[in-house]
Scaffold this motif. Sequence first.
Motif, PDB file in Angstrom:
ATOM      1  N   ALA A  97       0.830  -1.211   0.000  1.00 52.58           N
ATOM      2  CA  ALA A  97       0.000   0.000   0.000  1.00 52.58           C
ATOM      3  C   ALA A  97       0.864   1.260   0.000  1.00 52.58           C
ATOM      4  O   ALA A  97       0.515   2.259  -0.640  1.00 52.58           O
ATOM      5  CB  ALA A  97      -0.938   0.006   1.200  1.00 52.58           C
ATOM      6  N   ILE A  98       1.987   1.210   0.692  1.00 48.66           N
ATOM      7  CA  ILE A  98       2.891   2.367   0.698  1.00 48.66           C
ATOM      8  C   ILE A  98       3.484   2.567  -0.692  1.00 48.66           C
ATOM      9  O   ILE A  98       3.531   3.689  -1.203  1.00 48.66           O
ATOM     10  CB  ILE A  98       4.000   2.205   1.754  1.00 48.66           C
ATOM     11  N   TYR A  99       3.909   1.482  -1.318  1.00 48.65           N
ATOM     12  CA  TYR A  99       4.458   1.603  -2.670  1.00 48.65           C
ATOM     13  C   TYR A  99       3.405   2.122  -3.643  1.00 48.65           C
ATOM     14  O   TYR A  99       3.701   2.957  -4.500  1.00 48.65           O
ATOM     15  CB  TYR A  99       5.029   0.271  -3.143  1.00 48.65           C
ATOM     16  N   LEU A 100       2.175   1.649  -3.511  1.00 49.02           N
ATOM     17  CA  LEU A 100       1.104   2.145  -4.378  1.00 49.02           C
ATOM     18  C   LEU A 100       0.845   3.624  -4.131  1.00 49.02           C
ATOM     19  O   LEU A 100       0.612   4.387  -5.072  1.00 49.02           O
ATOM     20  CB  LEU A 100      -0.185   1.343  -4.163  1.00 49.02           C
ATOM     21  N   TYR A 101       0.887   4.027  -2.872  1.00 53.10           N
ATOM     22  CA  TYR A 101       0.669   5.428  -2.532  1.00 53.10           C
ATOM     23  C   TYR A 101       1.680   6.329  -3.249  1.00 53.10           C
ATOM     24  O   TYR A 101       1.354   7.416  -3.702  1.00 53.10           O
ATOM     25  CB  TYR A 101       0.741   5.623  -1.020  1.00 53.10           C
TER      26      TYR A 101
END
Length: 113
Positions: A97-101
Amino acid sequence: MLYRQYKDAPMSDLKQLGQELLSRNSTDSAMAVYTIISDRYETGRRLEDKVYAAEARNRLGVLSFLSSNYVDAYSHFVTAIEMDGRADAPGYLNLSAIYLYYGDRRRAYELLH
């Protein structure tokens, strides 16, 4: 005060307390409880506390992410993955989710497969 009150409580009681605090939106207190759980494992390294500690680190990561503190969230998720040690650890999903953010779909995809 919260630390002194619960520092010696059983891990299962701390886990339940953390969940109750989250359900009441007492996120600061919940973070304190999850920190107690995580720190107890890291200092004592009792194997039976490993599952609780990995879950606590994941929850700390989620709370940090929701507070827009992505550096802390990343750190908590990586530590949770290391503690968990499984290829399907929940921390991988959270870390993606952090990478997607940040728009890094390649890394997010790699974590999910």
